[in-house]
Design a protein around this motif. Sequence first.
Motif, PDB file in Angstrom:
ATOM      1  N   UNK A 254       1.043  -1.115   0.421  1.00  0.00           N
ATOM      2  CA  UNK A 254      -0.339  -0.054   0.188  1.00  0.00           C
ATOM      3  C   UNK A 254       0.423   1.277  -0.212  1.00  0.00           C
ATOM      4  N   UNK A 255       2.237   1.172   0.166  1.00  0.00           N
ATOM      5  CA  UNK A 255       2.932   2.253  -0.013  1.00  0.00           C
ATOM      6  C   UNK A 255       3.115   2.352  -1.102  1.00  0.00           C
ATOM      7  N   UNK A 256       3.719   3.703  -1.214  1.00  0.00           N
ATOM      8  CA  UNK A 256       3.910   4.111  -3.364  1.00  0.00           C
ATOM      9  C   UNK A 256       5.328   4.607  -3.003  1.00  0.00           C
ATOM     10  N   UNK A 257       6.591   3.364  -2.915  1.00  0.00           N
ATOM     11  CA  UNK A 257       7.509   3.711  -2.958  1.00  0.00           C
ATOM     12  C   UNK A 257       8.124   4.607  -4.648  1.00  0.00           C
ATOM     13  N   UNK A 258       8.876   5.302  -4.223  1.00  0.00           N
ATOM     14  CA  UNK A 258       9.953   6.211  -5.265  1.00  0.00           C
ATOM     15  C   UNK A 258      10.182   4.919  -6.317  1.00  0.00           C
ATOM     16  N   UNK A 259      10.487   4.977  -7.534  1.00  0.00           N
ATOM     17  CA  UNK A 259      11.718   4.384  -8.346  1.00  0.00           C
ATOM     18  C   UNK A 259      12.792   4.478  -7.835  1.00  0.00           C
ATOM     19  N   UNK A 260      13.239   3.412  -8.498  1.00  0.00           N
ATOM     20  CA  UNK A 260      14.636   3.228  -8.671  1.00  0.00           C
ATOM     21  C   UNK A 260      15.118   3.437 -10.278  1.00  0.00           C
ATOM     22  N   UNK A 261      16.365   3.380 -10.825  1.00  0.00           N
ATOM     23  CA  UNK A 261      16.882   3.630 -12.639  1.00  0.00           C
ATOM     24  C   UNK A 261      17.050   2.564 -12.616  1.00  0.00           C
ATOM     25  N   UNK A 262      16.332   2.131 -13.977  1.00  0.00           N
ATOM     26  CA  UNK A 262      17.459   1.389 -14.702  1.00  0.00           C
ATOM     27  C   UNK A 262      16.425  -0.691 -14.534  1.00  0.00           C
ATOM     28  N   UNK A 263      14.864  -0.200 -14.662  1.00  0.00           N
ATOM     29  CA  UNK A 263      14.731  -1.666 -14.169  1.00  0.00           C
ATOM     30  C   UNK A 263      13.597  -0.877 -16.027  1.00  0.00           C
ATOM     31  N   UNK A 291      21.311   9.916  -6.401  1.00  0.00           N
ATOM     32  CA  UNK A 291      19.482  10.930  -5.688  1.00  0.00           C
ATOM     33  C   UNK A 291      19.134  10.137  -5.987  1.00  0.00           C
ATOM     34  N   UNK A 292      18.562   9.074  -6.709  1.00  0.00           N
ATOM     35  CA  UNK A 292      17.228   7.633  -6.371  1.00  0.00           C
ATOM     36  C   UNK A 292      17.273   7.677  -5.245  1.00  0.00           C
ATOM     37  N   UNK A 293      18.712   6.958  -4.959  1.00  0.00           N
ATOM     38  CA  UNK A 293      18.860   6.042  -3.619  1.00  0.00           C
ATOM     39  C   UNK A 293      18.639   7.066  -2.180  1.00  0.00           C
ATOM     40  N   UNK A 294      18.830   8.286  -2.567  1.00  0.00           N
ATOM     41  CA  UNK A 294      18.498   8.848  -0.866  1.00  0.00           C
ATOM     42  C   UNK A 294      17.175   9.438  -1.193  1.00  0.00           C
ATOM     43  N   UNK A 295      16.680   9.257  -2.580  1.00  0.00           N
ATOM     44  CA  UNK A 295      14.679  10.272  -2.734  1.00  0.00           C
ATOM     45  C   UNK A 295      14.332   8.846  -1.477  1.00  0.00           C
ATOM     46  N   UNK A 296      14.905   7.380  -2.315  1.00  0.00           N
ATOM     47  CA  UNK A 296      14.197   6.213  -1.103  1.00  0.00           C
ATOM     48  C   UNK A 296      14.229   6.020   0.286  1.00  0.00           C
ATOM     49  N   UNK A 297      15.410   6.482   0.393  1.00  0.00           N
ATOM     50  CA  UNK A 297      16.007   6.438   2.082  1.00  0.00           C
ATOM     51  C   UNK A 297      15.000   7.621   2.773  1.00  0.00           C
ATOM     52  N   UNK A 298      14.891   8.498   2.105  1.00  0.00           N
ATOM     53  CA  UNK A 298      13.715   9.530   3.408  1.00  0.00           C
ATOM     54  C   UNK A 298      12.698   9.426   3.058  1.00  0.00           C
ATOM     55  N   UNK A 299      12.188   9.093   2.060  1.00  0.00           N
ATOM     56  CA  UNK A 299      10.786   8.412   1.930  1.00  0.00           C
ATOM     57  C   UNK A 299      10.635   7.032   2.684  1.00  0.00           C
ATOM     58  N   UNK A 300      11.765   6.449   2.735  1.00  0.00           N
ATOM     59  CA  UNK A 300      11.521   4.703   3.951  1.00  0.00           C
ATOM     60  C   UNK A 300      11.828   5.589   5.349  1.00  0.00           C
ATOM     61  N   UNK A 301      12.649   5.919   5.879  1.00  0.00           N
ATOM     62  CA  UNK A 301      13.150   7.074   6.709  1.00  0.00           C
ATOM     63  C   UNK A 301      11.894   7.662   7.327  1.00  0.00           C
ATOM     64  N   UNK A 302      10.942   8.365   6.693  1.00  0.00           N
ATOM     65  CA  UNK A 302      10.124   8.686   6.986  1.00  0.00           C
ATOM     66  C   UNK A 302       8.224   7.804   7.243  1.00  0.00           C
ATOM     67  N   UNK A 303       8.347   6.818   6.533  1.00  0.00           N
ATOM     68  CA  UNK A 303       7.287   5.837   6.933  1.00  0.00           C
ATOM     69  C   UNK A 303       7.058   5.144   8.642  1.00  0.00           C
ATOM     70  N   UNK A 304       5.819   4.269   8.808  1.00  0.00           N
ATOM     71  CA  UNK A 304       5.538   4.523  10.080  1.00  0.00           C
ATOM     72  C   UNK A 304       6.454   3.528  10.731  1.00  0.00           C
ATOM     73  N   UNK A 305       6.683   3.379  11.891  1.00  0.00           N
ATOM     74  CA  UNK A 305       7.506   2.184  12.481  1.00  0.00           C
ATOM     75  C   UNK A 305       7.437   1.463  12.026  1.00  0.00           C
ATOM     76  N   UNK A 306       6.466   0.609  11.913  1.00  0.00           N
ATOM     77  CA  UNK A 306       5.958  -0.448  11.842  1.00  0.00           C
ATOM     78  C   UNK A 306       6.966  -1.400  10.300  1.00  0.00           C
ATOM     79  N   UNK A 307       7.397  -0.653   9.508  1.00  0.00           N
ATOM     80  CA  UNK A 307       8.128  -0.206   8.504  1.00  0.00           C
ATOM     81  C   UNK A 307       9.429   0.595   8.726  1.00  0.00           C
ATOM     82  N   UNK A 308       9.940   1.198   9.261  1.00  0.00           N
ATOM     83  CA  UNK A 308      10.890   1.718   9.418  1.00  0.00           C
ATOM     84  C   UNK A 308      11.921   0.469  10.175  1.00  0.00           C
ATOM     85  N   UNK A 309      11.067  -0.268  11.440  1.00  0.00           N
ATOM     86  CA  UNK A 309      11.627  -0.845  12.050  1.00  0.00           C
ATOM     87  C   UNK A 309      11.352  -2.550  11.758  1.00  0.00           C
TER      88      UNK A 309
END
Length: 497
Positions: A254-263, A291-309
């Motif tokens: 249900x989470x809209x994860x940002x895409x990563x390049x070249x796939x 840059x894409x990895x940085x955006x992905x990590x930013x979204x990851x650690x802004x997610x809920x605790x259930x996801x982050x941990x």
Amino acid sequence: MTKQVAVENFTRSCAGYCVATYVLGVCDRHNDNIMVKQTGHLFHIDFNKILGDAQMFGNIKRDRVKFVLTSDMAYVINDGDRQSDRFQHFIDMCVKAFNILRRHANLFINLFSLMLRSGIPGITEKGVEFVQRALLPGLTDTQATSMFTRMIQESLSAKSTQFNFFIHNLAQMKFSSHNEGALLSFVPKVYNQQTDGKIKHVEVFGIQKRYTPEKHYIYTLKIVRENQKVPTYIFRIFPEFVEFRNKLAAEFPLVNWPPLQGRVWSAPVGGKRWVLLGRSHVKAVAENRKSEIERFLQDLFCASGEIVHCELVYTFFHPLLRDEQEAQKERIALPKLREENRSFSEKKTSPKSPTTPENPILVQSKQGQLKLSLEYVKDTLHIMIMHAKDLPMVGSELPSPYVKTYLLPDPDKQTKRKTKVVKDSTHPTYNEVIEYKLSQDVLRQKLLQVTIWDHDVLRENPFLGAVYVRLRDIDFTNTVSQWYKLEKLQITDTNAL
């Protein structure tokens, strides 16, 4: 059992494995049939396909190389370092073992011939002929050494092996359980917050260029945890981020994860799969992916605790043995990483001054060595250019060395010979044979000049070092193999340059 002992065990057993599977024609060598013990010893299982009886995909042979030797195996042999003489030692062990077997070729052929009526599957007349051909009858040890070295290089660069492993992995996924599929392929265990400590912050610390032995880029991640004053650093390649992102998407759809390049999407096998396409070993691509990895990590650690941990996150950020090895290699240059790696700047080499053959570029920052083997058979001098090691850098770049030989004096350059170019290496292996057909009386009046040059497409080739051998001092009743220290260019004969 120390790490050094395990690496040495792996190197020696891998050398024996390569020679044995080649001579016996062992096929069906996918990654589930190649095993490694905790002591480092490599061994092979499943001998259903032997003596060249390869499995087929329709009319295509699955085993396209003489033996399986992957870049991952070379990475272990080199102990994680591309520029070393460890792999040269491995090649020497392979060719030594191979030539020992060749000296007993008649014994092996007779033993296999005696087994023709035993009824053992695969032991046929064609199988006996296969072993005989594999031992390269009619070639000298020097020629066989050169031939086996080419097989090693072909195996390392073969794309068919990687494809064969990939197809086998896809087939095996059908039988994997859900829990096994949740594990990351590069982390054998599952870790969590209790085992590793709570993660407070993760950032992309830098990018470095690596070789395994192919060129690629690796991303350094700085991890800060609670109750740990010193941050830890882990090293991940882009496909591992893609796998991590996909596993998160499967676990939290249900989470809209940002895409990563070249796939692109591949056909679903036990769920959705990703396949990386395009040029992935280019600096510009590495910068974009950062840059894409940085955006992905930013979204990851802004997610809920259930996801982050969750366990998947802690498993990905768990320090591995390879991370410790990478951190040790970077420890000396750590201040430089902090200053420069965030912008991913690289040193630029200063323009090379114009040169002439009479005044070659001299690179003398490091004195290297060259290993030669000299043999005189049937009025012919056989010179094997074996290895070079500890070659100097050209500015801040790795050299792409090649070797030239002359028999001096030679005003008309009639004796000029050259080897292939080995790209980006301070420890190249050639094992190429150069021949001069001369009588011993003439030969003993000659001076062998062997020079190493850096191949430069746009500018004059920089000079890396020279070796001089007075042939009158060589005992040609035996094969002479030894290391020679590289010297400055002593002979001023411009025709020899």
